[in-house]
Design an enzyme around this catalytic site. Structure first.
Site, PDB file in Angstrom:
ATOM      1  N   HIS A 162     -23.427  36.245 -35.224  1.00 36.92           N
ATOM      2  CA  HIS A 162     -23.916  37.552 -34.852  1.00 36.92           C
ATOM      3  C   HIS A 162     -22.566  38.437 -35.265  1.00 36.92           C
ATOM      4  O   HIS A 162     -21.765  38.484 -34.259  1.00 36.92           O
ATOM      5  CB  HIS A 162     -24.588  37.474 -33.715  1.00 36.92           C
ATOM      6  CG  HIS A 162     -24.941  38.754 -33.309  1.00 36.92           C
ATOM      7  ND1 HIS A 162     -25.835  39.014 -32.199  1.00 36.92           N
ATOM      8  CD2 HIS A 162     -24.696  40.096 -33.659  1.00 36.92           C
ATOM      9  CE1 HIS A 162     -26.320  40.533 -31.957  1.00 36.92           C
ATOM     10  NE2 HIS A 162     -25.258  40.999 -32.686  1.00 36.92           N
TER      11      HIS A 162
ATOM     12  N   HIS B 263     -21.500  42.127 -37.270  1.00 41.07           N
ATOM     13  CA  HIS B 263     -21.946  43.361 -38.202  1.00 41.07           C
ATOM     14  C   HIS B 263     -20.519  43.733 -39.097  1.00 41.07           C
ATOM     15  O   HIS B 263     -19.625  43.841 -38.403  1.00 41.07           O
ATOM     16  CB  HIS B 263     -22.280  44.520 -37.203  1.00 41.07           C
ATOM     17  CG  HIS B 263     -23.562  44.353 -36.480  1.00 41.07           C
ATOM     18  ND1 HIS B 263     -24.599  44.632 -36.779  1.00 41.07           N
ATOM     19  CD2 HIS B 263     -23.563  43.902 -35.148  1.00 41.07           C
ATOM     20  CE1 HIS B 263     -25.683  44.166 -35.867  1.00 41.07           C
ATOM     21  NE2 HIS B 263     -24.901  43.600 -34.820  1.00 41.07           N
TER      22      HIS B 263
ATOM     23  N   HIS C  62     -32.367  41.862 -33.330  1.00 37.92           N
ATOM     24  CA  HIS C  62     -31.977  41.979 -32.144  1.00 37.92           C
ATOM     25  C   HIS C  62     -32.959  42.389 -31.116  1.00 37.92           C
ATOM     26  O   HIS C  62     -33.724  43.212 -31.224  1.00 37.92           O
ATOM     27  CB  HIS C  62     -30.980  43.434 -32.322  1.00 37.92           C
ATOM     28  CG  HIS C  62     -29.468  43.128 -32.889  1.00 37.92           C
ATOM     29  ND1 HIS C  62     -29.494  42.527 -33.794  1.00 37.92           N
ATOM     30  CD2 HIS C  62     -28.443  43.507 -32.484  1.00 37.92           C
ATOM     31  CE1 HIS C  62     -28.277  42.581 -34.229  1.00 37.92           C
ATOM     32  NE2 HIS C  62     -27.615  43.171 -33.361  1.00 37.92           N
TER      33      HIS C  62
ATOM     34  N   GLU D 157     -31.086  43.234 -25.567  1.00 36.38           N
ATOM     35  CA  GLU D 157     -29.762  43.667 -25.176  1.00 36.38           C
ATOM     36  C   GLU D 157     -29.982  44.932 -24.286  1.00 36.38           C
ATOM     37  O   GLU D 157     -29.320  44.382 -23.178  1.00 36.38           O
ATOM     38  CB  GLU D 157     -29.230  44.208 -26.638  1.00 36.38           C
ATOM     39  CG  GLU D 157     -27.889  44.684 -26.352  1.00 36.38           C
ATOM     40  CD  GLU D 157     -27.023  45.223 -27.634  1.00 36.38           C
ATOM     41  OE1 GLU D 157     -27.849  45.738 -28.743  1.00 36.38           O
ATOM     42  OE2 GLU D 157     -25.900  45.470 -27.826  1.00 36.38           O
TER      43      GLU D 157
ATOM     44  N   ASP E 144     -20.288  39.909 -32.691  1.00 41.13           N
ATOM     45  CA  ASP E 144     -20.763  41.129 -32.892  1.00 41.13           C
ATOM     46  C   ASP E 144     -20.159  42.467 -33.476  1.00 41.13           C
ATOM     47  O   ASP E 144     -20.407  42.387 -34.786  1.00 41.13           O
ATOM     48  CB  ASP E 144     -21.292  41.680 -31.321  1.00 41.13           C
ATOM     49  CG  ASP E 144     -22.619  42.774 -31.288  1.00 41.13           C
ATOM     50  OD1 ASP E 144     -23.273  42.797 -32.493  1.00 41.13           O
ATOM     51  OD2 ASP E 144     -23.031  43.272 -30.193  1.00 41.13           O
ATOM     52  N   ASP E 145     -19.268  43.052 -33.007  1.00 42.12           N
ATOM     53  CA  ASP E 145     -18.580  44.153 -33.677  1.00 42.12           C
ATOM     54  C   ASP E 145     -16.966  44.148 -33.000  1.00 42.12           C
ATOM     55  O   ASP E 145     -16.566  44.835 -32.302  1.00 42.12           O
ATOM     56  CB  ASP E 145     -18.980  45.571 -33.328  1.00 42.12           C
ATOM     57  CG  ASP E 145     -20.416  45.712 -33.668  1.00 42.12           C
ATOM     58  OD1 ASP E 145     -20.712  45.898 -34.915  1.00 42.12           O
ATOM     59  OD2 ASP E 145     -21.433  45.726 -32.867  1.00 42.12           O
TER      60      ASP E 145
HETATM   61  N1  HPA Z   1     -26.702  46.151 -31.053  1.00 41.65           N
HETATM   62  C1  HPA Z   1     -27.619  47.083 -31.789  1.00 41.65           C
HETATM   63  N2  HPA Z   1     -27.222  47.472 -33.015  1.00 41.65           N
HETATM   64  C2  HPA Z   1     -25.887  47.217 -33.495  1.00 41.65           C
HETATM   65  C3  HPA Z   1     -25.094  46.488 -32.555  1.00 41.65           C
HETATM   66  C4  HPA Z   1     -25.679  46.061 -31.441  1.00 41.65           C
HETATM   67  O1  HPA Z   1     -24.891  45.196 -30.592  1.00 41.65           O
HETATM   68  N3  HPA Z   1     -23.901  46.328 -33.460  1.00 41.65           N
HETATM   69  C5  HPA Z   1     -24.228  47.125 -34.421  1.00 41.65           C
HETATM   70  N4  HPA Z   1     -25.292  47.681 -34.414  1.00 41.65           N
HETATM   71 ZN    ZN Z   2     -25.329  43.034 -32.936  1.00 36.74          ZN
END
Ligand code: HPA
Ligand code: ZN
Length: 339
Positions: A18, A20, A198, A201, A279-280
């Site tokens: 996971h 991006h 996703h 969350e 994630d990021d």
């Molecule tokens: N959630 C939803 N969209 C996203 C995320 C995330 O954690 N990171 C980058 N786009």
């Molecule tokens: Zn994500």
């Protein structure tokens, strides 16, 4: 019992599921590319950028994240971005990585789909050749945009099925349930793309049910809110639908108040195949090792549990069975080195 140290985590072979690619844009590279491309930024210094990285929810983050992506214009930019991430993955002993990209973030600004795709895939090839890192690419639809925009994006991906393994769903979750994209996902599956999404969350457990039953996902991204629904937890465990969880992201976006409240261990104890991911990472303060260490410390995970998490990611990876065996063999050798 031996404690989980930074060295133990760093030395462990890992897979990331996971990530991006636009979320790996470090402030230094953002400034460098802004300069290279003559794009103006709303920040004076790298310090200013880091100071702006305080988020109270997902949308706060997305607003800044889409701003940052404006510096990405050429194939070289996407190559440099991706190779920088892969270099870190290599340094952190990540053996396999599955990368999300958001074509609509770029095509909406007039950057060609192929510019994005070719830059990323050239870097993936390089990392495989130089470091033996294997990868898969997953194209995400932006869920805040409409169904037609997703269909258009899918059409752009059709000639590139050899390079794009799966489709996903990201961006602003609440108000944009998976069912909004049921028809696009049906068409994508028919074309051979493996579906993920996703869900859960910020959105409710209901969105996770929709991802399972209407999008037929092979894996779920985040899935935190599954803990609200015992029948859903049972379903995830029964069908071995993996969750790609992201501890530092959840903390930064206030999905959890404290990492001690994170549902990862509770879900794992109920038999759900949970994994740890970043994630990021450029925005959330840590790559794979930092995520593993933070969650291990907060939940007082044992070495055995950490190894289970690493193994879960290998089991849930979209790799050939021969590659899966290499990954598990690497983990077994690591365990044996401690015996
Ligand atoms: N959630 C939803 N969209 C996203 C995320 C995330 O954690 N990171 C980058 N786009
Ligand atoms: Zn994500």
């Amino acid at each position: 019992m031996q404690t989980v140290t930074p060295e133990f985590i760093a030395g462990m072979p890992k897979a990331e599921l996971h990530l991006h690619i636009e979320g790996t844009l470090e402030p230094d590279l953002m400034f460098y590319l802004a300069e290279r491309n003559g794009v103006s930024l709303p920040f004076e210094t790298v310090e200013d950028v880091r100071k702006a990285y305080h988020f109270s929810n997902l949308q706060d983050f997305l607003d800044i994240y889409y701003q940052g992506a404006r510096v990405l214009l050429t194939e070289d930019d996407f190559y440099d971005l991706t190779l920088e991430y892969l270099q870190r993955a290599y340094e952190q002993n990540v053996w396999h990585t599955e990368i999300f990209f958001d074509p609509q973030t770029h095509t909406e600004r007039g950057v060609a789909f192929e510019t994005v795709l070719n830059g990323i895939t050239a870097a993936l090839k390089q990392a495989d050749e130089d470091w033996g890192i294997t990868s898969r690419l997953i194209m995400c639809f932006l869920r805040h945009l409409d169904e037609q925009a997703a269909f258009d994006t899918l059409a752009q991906a059709m000639p590139h099925r050899d390079k794009i393994y799966g489709v996903g769903l990201d961006s602003s979750e609440v108000g944009h349930p998976p069912s909004k994209f049921e028809r696009v996902f049906a068409k994508a599956r028919e074309a051979g793309f493996v579906p993920v999404a996703h869900a859960g969350e910020e959105g409710p457990a209901e969105y996770i049910w929709e991802a399972l039953d209407r999008l037929h996902v092979a894996r779920l991204d985040h899935g935190n809110r599954a803990v609200d629904d015992p029948a859903l937890v049972e379903r995830l465990a029964q069908d071995q639908i993996a969750l790609t969880m992201c501890p530092l992201s959840n903390l930064k976006l206030c999905v959890v108040k404290d990492l001690k409240d994170h549902p990862l261990r509770r879900l794992m104890q109920k038999g759900v195949r949970v994994t740890v991911n970043s994630d990021d990472p450029a925005y959330f303060g840590g790559y794979m090792n930092e995520n593993y260490l933070a969650i291990a410390r907060a939940l007082e995970l044992t070495r055995g549990e950490v190894l289970t998490l690493a193994g879960n990611a290998f089991a849930a990876s979209f790799v050939s069975e021969s590659r899966r065996k290499e990954l598990f063999d690497g983990l077994a050798r690591y365990v044996a080195s401690f015996a």
